[in-house]
Design a protein around this motif. Structure first.
Motif, mmCIF file in Angstrom:
data_model
loop_
_atom_site.group_PDB
_atom_site.id
_atom_site.type_symbol
_atom_site.label_atom_id
_atom_site.label_comp_id
_atom_site.label_asym_id
_atom_site.label_seq_id
_atom_site.Cartn_x
_atom_site.Cartn_y
_atom_site.Cartn_z
ATOM 1 N N UNK A 4 0.817 -1.209 0.000
ATOM 2 C CA UNK A 4 0.000 0.000 0.000
ATOM 3 C C UNK A 4 0.854 1.263 0.000
ATOM 4 N N UNK A 5 2.183 1.107 0.105
ATOM 5 C CA UNK A 5 3.064 2.256 0.084
ATOM 6 C C UNK A 5 3.356 2.832 1.463
ATOM 7 N N UNK A 6 2.843 2.221 2.514
ATOM 8 C CA UNK A 6 3.112 2.693 3.863
ATOM 9 C C UNK A 6 4.278 1.920 4.439
ATOM 10 N N UNK A 7 4.955 2.535 5.367
ATOM 11 C CA UNK A 7 6.100 1.875 5.990
ATOM 12 C C UNK A 7 5.631 0.707 6.840
ATOM 13 N N UNK A 8 6.342 -0.386 6.775
ATOM 14 C CA UNK A 8 6.038 -1.578 7.570
ATOM 15 C C UNK A 8 7.341 -2.203 8.013
ATOM 16 N N UNK A 9 7.284 -3.363 8.636
ATOM 17 C CA UNK A 9 8.513 -4.029 9.051
ATOM 18 C C UNK A 9 9.430 -4.293 7.857
ATOM 19 N N UNK A 10 10.709 -4.055 8.028
ATOM 20 C CA UNK A 10 11.704 -4.241 6.979
ATOM 21 C C UNK A 10 12.581 -5.428 7.356
ATOM 22 N N UNK A 11 12.860 -6.298 6.388
ATOM 23 C CA UNK A 11 13.717 -7.449 6.633
ATOM 24 C C UNK A 11 15.131 -6.949 6.896
ATOM 25 N N UNK A 12 15.614 -7.180 8.113
ATOM 26 C CA UNK A 12 16.931 -6.679 8.508
ATOM 27 C C UNK A 12 17.553 -7.644 9.509
ATOM 28 N N UNK A 13 18.795 -7.411 9.813
ATOM 29 C CA UNK A 13 19.502 -8.257 10.776
ATOM 30 C C UNK A 13 18.997 -7.949 12.183
ATOM 31 N N UNK A 14 18.509 -8.964 12.887
ATOM 32 C CA UNK A 14 18.039 -8.741 14.262
ATOM 33 C C UNK A 14 19.195 -8.368 15.198
ATOM 34 N N UNK A 15 18.848 -7.739 16.295
ATOM 35 C CA UNK A 15 19.828 -7.158 17.201
ATOM 36 C C UNK A 15 20.474 -8.149 18.175
ATOM 37 N N UNK A 16 19.718 -9.090 18.736
ATOM 38 C CA UNK A 16 20.203 -9.901 19.860
ATOM 39 C C UNK A 16 20.766 -11.251 19.425
ATOM 40 N N UNK A 17 21.848 -11.649 20.097
ATOM 41 C CA UNK A 17 22.393 -13.002 19.921
ATOM 42 C C UNK A 17 21.679 -13.950 20.883
ATOM 43 N N UNK A 18 21.854 -15.231 20.641
ATOM 44 C CA UNK A 18 21.323 -16.232 21.556
ATOM 45 C C UNK A 18 22.188 -16.274 22.807
ATOM 46 N N UNK A 19 21.757 -17.066 23.769
ATOM 47 C CA UNK A 19 22.555 -17.283 24.964
ATOM 48 C C UNK A 19 23.829 -18.033 24.574
ATOM 49 N N UNK A 20 24.958 -17.635 25.130
ATOM 50 C CA UNK A 20 26.255 -18.257 24.795
ATOM 51 C C UNK A 20 26.264 -19.757 25.113
ATOM 52 N N UNK A 21 25.437 -20.188 26.059
ATOM 53 C CA UNK A 21 25.380 -21.615 26.405
ATOM 54 C C UNK A 21 24.863 -22.463 25.254
ATOM 55 N N UNK A 22 24.240 -21.840 24.242
ATOM 56 C CA UNK A 22 23.759 -22.581 23.068
ATOM 57 C C UNK A 22 24.913 -23.269 22.348
ATOM 58 N N UNK A 23 26.100 -22.674 22.377
ATOM 59 C CA UNK A 23 27.270 -23.281 21.729
ATOM 60 C C UNK A 23 27.581 -24.629 22.383
ATOM 61 N N UNK A 24 27.590 -24.674 23.702
ATOM 62 C CA UNK A 24 27.827 -25.936 24.412
ATOM 63 C C UNK A 24 26.736 -26.953 24.144
ATOM 64 N N UNK A 80 27.270 -17.360 15.646
ATOM 65 C CA UNK A 80 27.526 -16.083 14.970
ATOM 66 C C UNK A 80 26.360 -15.678 14.067
ATOM 67 N N UNK A 81 25.628 -16.634 13.513
ATOM 68 C CA UNK A 81 24.544 -16.337 12.578
ATOM 69 C C UNK A 81 23.216 -16.100 13.287
ATOM 70 N N UNK A 82 22.872 -16.950 14.255
ATOM 71 C CA UNK A 82 21.542 -16.891 14.874
ATOM 72 C C UNK A 82 21.359 -15.608 15.681
ATOM 73 N N UNK A 83 20.243 -14.930 15.399
ATOM 74 C CA UNK A 83 19.905 -13.690 16.097
ATOM 75 C C UNK A 83 18.397 -13.581 16.203
ATOM 76 N N UNK A 84 17.952 -12.696 17.089
ATOM 77 C CA UNK A 84 16.520 -12.447 17.245
ATOM 78 C C UNK A 84 16.316 -11.034 17.763
ATOM 79 N N UNK A 85 15.109 -10.533 17.559
ATOM 80 C CA UNK A 85 14.742 -9.227 18.099
ATOM 81 C C UNK A 85 13.222 -9.124 18.137
ATOM 82 N N UNK A 86 12.717 -8.668 19.256
ATOM 83 C CA UNK A 86 11.279 -8.432 19.407
ATOM 84 C C UNK A 86 11.055 -6.927 19.442
ATOM 85 N N UNK A 87 10.795 -6.356 18.277
ATOM 86 C CA UNK A 87 10.498 -4.930 18.163
ATOM 87 C C UNK A 87 9.008 -4.733 18.414
#
Length: 169
Positions: A4-24, A80-87
């Motif tokens: 419709x030409x209005x601004x909406x969510x834009x596909x972008x890199x999320x801000x937060x990393x997962x918990x470091x314990x995910x690697x283990x 390094x790849x996995x990220x998330x953000x709840x805007x």
């Protein structure tokens, strides 16, 4: 921009990393899988006739090399790849390690928010958040969050979805 030409969510890199314990956690899961395969191959090797032992040893060597490489490389690469953000307007995720995927789940489309944690995830203090939306692509899953972070995220997304007008379709 939306259709419709209005601004909406834009596909972008999320801000937060997962918990470091995910690697283990990922390292442990990968190692267990490869060790089970190596154990099965070892049993196969012990039962093999003398003429086929060379083939079984070669297969076991390939499993050892592939398993070591996968177990050493994959967890830190995924981290390094996995990220998330709840805007306020959407949930953004980025996942993968060989194939990278980014997804947006507009808050207005959220239908359910679930948390899950298996025994190994509990051992590492991790929880997964699954957000079901009115999307043919399926749910958005964030794996490897610290338990407290996951519970806070689930509560926040639920509040936002409940306060958003619309029927999530």
């Amino acid at each position: 921009m939306t259709a419709a030409g209005t601004a909406g969510p834009v596909l972008r890199r999320p801000e937060h990393r997962l918990d470091r314990r995910a690697v283990g956690y990922w390292t442990t899961r990968a190692a267990c899988g490869w060790l089970l395969l190596a154990a099965a191959q070892t049993v196969w090797l012990l039962w093999a006739s003398d003429g086929r032992r060379g083939l079984h040893l070669a297969a076991l060597a390939v499993t050892a090399v592939a398993g070591a490489a996968h177990t050493l490389v994959m967890p830190s690469w995924r981290y390094r790849v996995h990220r998330w953000e709840a805007a306020p307007e959407a949930l953004y995720t980025q996942t993968g390690w060989l194939v990278e995927e980014r997804r947006i789940a507009p808050v207005s489309r959220i239908q359910t928010v679930d948390t899950a944690r298996g025994p190994l995830e509990q051992l590492f203090g991790l929880t997964n958040v699954t957000v079901t939306t009115a999307s043919a692509a399926g749910p958005v899953v964030i794996q490897g969050l610290g338990h407290t972070t996951a519970m806070e995220l689930a509560a926040a997304l639920t509040r936002r979805a409940q306060s958003t007008k619309g029927d999530a379709t």
